[in-house]
Motif scaffolding. Structure first.
Motif, short mmCIF file in Angstrom:
data_model
loop_
_atom_site.label_atom_id
_atom_site.label_comp_id
_atom_site.label_asym_id
_atom_site.label_seq_id
_atom_site.Cartn_x
_atom_site.Cartn_y
_atom_site.Cartn_z
N ALA A 58 -28.84 79.01 -31.80
CA ALA A 58 -29.55 79.97 -33.00
C ALA A 58 -28.82 81.05 -33.21
O ALA A 58 -28.96 81.73 -34.34
CB ALA A 58 -30.91 80.28 -32.77
N LEU A 59 -27.84 81.56 -32.44
CA LEU A 59 -26.91 82.87 -32.62
C LEU A 59 -25.75 82.59 -33.71
O LEU A 59 -25.25 83.52 -33.90
CB LEU A 59 -26.34 83.36 -31.22
CG LEU A 59 -27.82 84.00 -30.28
CD1 LEU A 59 -26.90 84.28 -28.79
CD2 LEU A 59 -28.33 84.68 -30.76
N LYS A 62 -25.25 84.20 -36.98
CA LYS A 62 -25.84 85.44 -37.14
C LYS A 62 -25.06 87.08 -37.17
O LYS A 62 -24.19 86.99 -36.25
CB LYS A 62 -26.87 85.58 -35.67
CG LYS A 62 -27.74 86.81 -35.93
CD LYS A 62 -28.61 86.88 -34.52
CE LYS A 62 -29.34 88.16 -34.49
NZ LYS A 62 -29.91 88.37 -33.31
N PRO A 63 -25.19 87.66 -38.04
CA PRO A 63 -24.41 89.04 -37.94
C PRO A 63 -24.94 89.65 -36.66
O PRO A 63 -25.94 90.05 -36.21
CB PRO A 63 -24.71 89.62 -39.28
CG PRO A 63 -26.27 89.15 -39.75
CD PRO A 63 -26.06 87.88 -39.05
N ILE A 64 -23.78 90.72 -36.23
CA ILE A 64 -24.16 91.56 -34.94
C ILE A 64 -23.31 92.84 -35.38
O ILE A 64 -22.47 92.98 -36.05
CB ILE A 64 -23.69 90.78 -33.83
CG1 ILE A 64 -21.99 90.62 -33.84
CG2 ILE A 64 -24.62 89.67 -33.33
CD1 ILE A 64 -21.47 90.19 -32.27
#
Length: 186
Positions: A58-59, A62-64
């Motif tokens: 799910a990561l 994904k922006p971090i």
């Protein structure tokens, strides 16, 4: 920028159009450089270990942010073992006592090399949902992960024994009947 370029070209402002064209090319190169930096970026944990974060798929995408925690990593070279200690046995358990245990993942292996109990802590909590009145406390032991071929991992379950103070056989034979009488009759 593209919409401004169309308007400038339509209005016949050639020099302004060329400036915007160079600006667009510069922005395109900047985007290309940033994409290259992202592809070359390396994610580094503070120590070697095992990823214990569930659903890491799910990561993806994904922006971090810089310094943001992405996943949790459990150290592989040391392990904390937790034991549920029944409430009536908690008074017999003290830090420094020897511990031995087995995990269901390695049924033939006993872990007992100089493992000492560190703490008995927490408040009494229900041992299981079927018996909410039966309370337990958590005892914790720390050990170096003994063997790379047999690696203990976070979340493994099993059974263990904590070596307590020595007591007479009479105590162990009469403990439950006396506790029943003290708690229910007297």
């Amino acid at each position: 920028v593209a919409a401004e370029m169309v308007k400038l070209q339509r209005d016949g402002k050639t020099s302004d159009y060329q400036i915007k064209q160079f600006e667009a090319q510069s922005l395109a190169k900047e985007v290309e450089i940033l994409k290259l930096k992202v592809r070359r970026a390396t994610v580094v944990a503070e120590y070697d270990g095992i990823v214990v974060t569930p659903e890491t798929d799910a990561l993806i995408g994904k922006p971090i942010g810089l310094g943001e925690e992405i996943v949790k990593v459990a150290k592989a070279d040391e392990v904390f073992v937790q034991f549920n200690v029944a409430e009536q046995d908690a008074s017999w358990i003290e830090p420094g006592q020897k511990v031995r245990f087995r995990v269901y993942g390695y049924p033939g292996k006993v872990f007992d090399n100089d493992i000492l109990l560190q703490t008995v802590a927490g408040e009494g909590r229900a041992l299981d949902q079927a018996q909410p009145d039966v309370k337990s406390f958590v005892a914790v032991a720390h050990l170096a992960n003994p063997d790379t071929a047999i690696a203990l991992r976070a979340g493994m379950t099993g059974k263990g024994k904590i070596t307590g103070r020595s007591t007479s056989l009479g105590y162990w034979l009469l403990r439950r009947p006396i506790s029943f009488l003290l708690l229910n009759v007297l």
